[in-house]
Design an enzyme around this catalytic site. Structure first.
Site, PDB file in Angstrom:
ATOM      1  N   TYR A  12      16.021  43.484 -38.902  1.00 48.16           N
ATOM      2  CA  TYR A  12      15.687  44.739 -38.219  1.00 48.16           C
ATOM      3  C   TYR A  12      14.837  45.573 -39.165  1.00 48.16           C
ATOM      4  O   TYR A  12      14.110  45.027 -39.997  1.00 48.16           O
ATOM      5  CB  TYR A  12      16.979  45.437 -37.762  1.00 48.16           C
ATOM      6  CG  TYR A  12      16.752  46.442 -36.661  1.00 48.16           C
ATOM      7  CD1 TYR A  12      16.114  46.080 -35.481  1.00 48.16           C
ATOM      8  CD2 TYR A  12      17.153  47.763 -36.814  1.00 48.16           C
ATOM      9  CE1 TYR A  12      15.885  47.003 -34.475  1.00 48.16           C
ATOM     10  CE2 TYR A  12      16.937  48.695 -35.812  1.00 48.16           C
ATOM     11  CZ  TYR A  12      16.294  48.311 -34.646  1.00 48.16           C
ATOM     12  OH  TYR A  12      16.067  49.231 -33.656  1.00 48.16           O
ATOM     13  N   LYS A  58      22.601  27.034 -14.309  1.00 44.54           N
ATOM     14  CA  LYS A  58      21.256  26.518 -14.573  1.00 44.54           C
ATOM     15  C   LYS A  58      20.914  26.681 -16.050  1.00 44.54           C
ATOM     16  O   LYS A  58      20.352  25.776 -16.684  1.00 44.54           O
ATOM     17  CB  LYS A  58      20.254  27.285 -13.715  1.00 44.54           C
ATOM     18  CG  LYS A  58      18.959  26.550 -13.476  1.00 44.54           C
ATOM     19  CD  LYS A  58      19.136  25.543 -12.364  1.00 44.54           C
ATOM     20  CE  LYS A  58      17.822  24.939 -11.938  1.00 44.54           C
ATOM     21  NZ  LYS A  58      17.957  24.142 -10.723  1.00 44.54           N
ATOM     22  N   GLU A  92      14.734  30.462  -8.583  1.00 46.55           N
ATOM     23  CA  GLU A  92      15.892  29.730  -8.074  1.00 46.55           C
ATOM     24  C   GLU A  92      16.479  30.427  -6.848  1.00 46.55           C
ATOM     25  O   GLU A  92      16.610  31.659  -6.823  1.00 46.55           O
ATOM     26  CB  GLU A  92      16.962  29.653  -9.169  1.00 46.55           C
ATOM     27  CG  GLU A  92      18.060  28.662  -8.902  1.00 46.55           C
ATOM     28  CD  GLU A  92      17.622  27.227  -9.122  1.00 46.55           C
ATOM     29  OE1 GLU A  92      18.305  26.324  -8.599  1.00 46.55           O
ATOM     30  OE2 GLU A  92      16.611  26.999  -9.808  1.00 46.55           O
ATOM     31  N   ASP A 127      13.816  24.567  -6.612  1.00 47.33           N
ATOM     32  CA  ASP A 127      14.242  24.096  -5.292  1.00 47.33           C
ATOM     33  C   ASP A 127      13.109  23.371  -4.577  1.00 47.33           C
ATOM     34  O   ASP A 127      13.359  22.511  -3.729  1.00 47.33           O
ATOM     35  CB  ASP A 127      14.721  25.271  -4.434  1.00 47.33           C
ATOM     36  CG  ASP A 127      15.893  25.993  -5.073  1.00 47.33           C
ATOM     37  OD1 ASP A 127      16.880  25.328  -5.401  1.00 47.33           O
ATOM     38  OD2 ASP A 127      15.807  27.216  -5.269  1.00 47.33           O
ATOM     39  N   ALA A 161      12.380  22.653  -0.105  1.00 46.70           N
ATOM     40  CA  ALA A 161      12.393  21.275  -0.595  1.00 46.70           C
ATOM     41  C   ALA A 161      11.559  20.358   0.284  1.00 46.70           C
ATOM     42  O   ALA A 161      10.764  19.546  -0.215  1.00 46.70           O
ATOM     43  CB  ALA A 161      13.829  20.769  -0.683  1.00 46.70           C
TER      44      ALA A 161
END
Length: 415
Positions: free
Chosen positions: A48, A103, A145, A171, A207
């Site tokens: 930092y 996922k 998604e 998808d 799809a």
């Protein structure tokens, strides 16, 4: 105990185990790991202020340095608006969070990619596009998604045009890649070729549309689709612009006529969408992919009974030939991130198709047999093994390398 009661009991047992799994402390499936030492005052001054100002200045001078000095190059955003979650539909972004976390787990487990799940309470497609555009600078890629069609097509297209990192709707394209690889091998088994087969796709959502376009890019000439309202043809007035080029069936066709003499039937719909009565009308040595989960469009056991000459695949892990997106998206992104790709193009998708199909035709490794508790020589290329297993350790090297090489050939790679 009757079959229905037994199924209900198994479903309840799975539900209980899944809830306990997710509730175990710490709740959920993800945590953040610090990658640099921070145990001394000197190290903290680098992590930092004041030391962190040095990479800030370098990135301000040249944004490409973000790949060298931050986690951007190995970080993917998994984004949803919760409008098409699994088979549950529009449950909302918060209810979709367990799927997005899952996922992210698969990204990390299979490909070593860090992922943040981003659940967006979006008013509409424009709002979602704006939100993702705003957060994109910190990520190396965007995985969209569980976004309902037809918005998913527009969201992906506009984000790809706005951003210079891969934007990928799994998808659509993840499913299409795995289906295409499995189909390529299924047709080898059935001694048919892509150019001459008749393909019938039951389901014209995200799809189905992506599968049709992928197969066309591979040489399929006769590809027809249907949705809940019937076969897609030019006379339909209810189709979105995203379906126009796929509405090629004769206007008088019914579903039965679309399926008649089909060499390949691909279901990406719901249970019961493929009628059992159609099975005798299919072409000799057909390929039947019934991919709805957990209940396929047609019972694969009945397909086996009525069409013993068929090659069958499903989305289920307890049956042979599981079409599983985990075979694709981790390695597509791994390859794209490794070469700092600007996008995932068709050539990269086709490279993944080839790598997956080729791997399934090779001898199965001892590691795979051990992972699935299988006897030696019990798994080899043929009607019940046309696509690699998800736990095959060769997937990362083979698929990711093929994707990165394709990106370099097409000019999508930065390095």
């Amino acid at each position: 105990m009757g079959g229905g009661a037994a199924d209900a009991q198994r479903a309840e047992a799975l539900r209980s185990r899944a809830l306990a799994y997710h509730a175990a402390a710490p709740a959920g499936k993800l945590a953040i790991e610090v990658t640099k030492p921070c145990t001394t005052q000197a190290q903290l001054s680098l992590a930092y202020t004041p030391g962190v100002a040095a990479p800030v200045r370098e990135i301000a001078r040249d944004p490409e340095f973000a790949y060298d000095y931050t986690a951007k190059g190995n970080l993917v955003a998994v984004v949803t608006n919760g409008t098409a979650v699994l088979g549950l539909g529009r449950v909302g972004p918060l209810a979709g969070k367990p799927v997005m976390e899952g996922k992210a787990v698969l990204f990390k487990h299979f490909a070593g990619i860090d992922a943040f799940d981003i659940e967006v309470e979006a008013r509409d497609a424009d709002h979602l596009i704006d939100v993702v555009t705003a957060i994109a600078p910190g990520f190396g890629g965007i995985n969209l998604e569980d976004i309902a069609a037809p918005d998913c097509f527009r969201v992906e297209r506009e984000l790809q045009e706005r951003l210079d990192i891969p934007v990928f709707h799994d998808d659509q394209h993840g499913t299409a890649v795995i289906v295409a690889a499995a189909l390529r091998n299924a047709l080898i088994v059935q001694e048919k070729n892509l150019e001459s087969v008749k393909v019938a796709i039951v389901g014209a959502g995200a799809a189905g549309v992506a599968i049709a376009r992928m197969l066309q890019s591979m040489g399929v000439q006769r590809c027809f689709l249907s949705d809940v309202h019937g076969v897609l043809h030019r006379g339909r007035k209810d189709l979105s612009p995203w379906h126009d080029d796929l509405a090629v069936a004769p206007e008088d066709w019914t579903l039965a006529e679309m399926l008649a003499d089909a060499d390949v039937v691909i279901g990406v719909a719901v249970r019961g969408a493929i009628p059992e009565a159609a099975l005798p009308t299919l072409a000799p040595r057909p390929v039947v992919f019934a991919l709805a989960n957990p209940d396929p469009e047609i019972d694969p056991r009945r397909v086996r009974q009525l069409r013993p000459d068929a090659v069958i695949a499903t989305g289920r892990s307890d049956l042979p030939n599981q079409v599983n997106n985990a075979l694709g998206f981790p390695y597509l992104f791994r390859g794209a991130l490794d070469c700092r790709a600007r996008r995932i193009d068709t050539g990269m998708l086709l490279a993944a198709v080839d790598a997956l199909a080729d791997l399934a035709r090779e001898p199965v490794s001892d590691a795979v047999l051990a992972a699935y508790d299988l006897a030696p020589d019990s798994l080899r290329f043929g009607p019940e093994y046309i696509i690699p297993k998800a736990l095959d350790p060769r997937l990362r090297e083979r698929v990711a390398a093929a994707v990165a090489a394709a990106a370099r050939r097409s000019g999508q790679a930065r390095r």
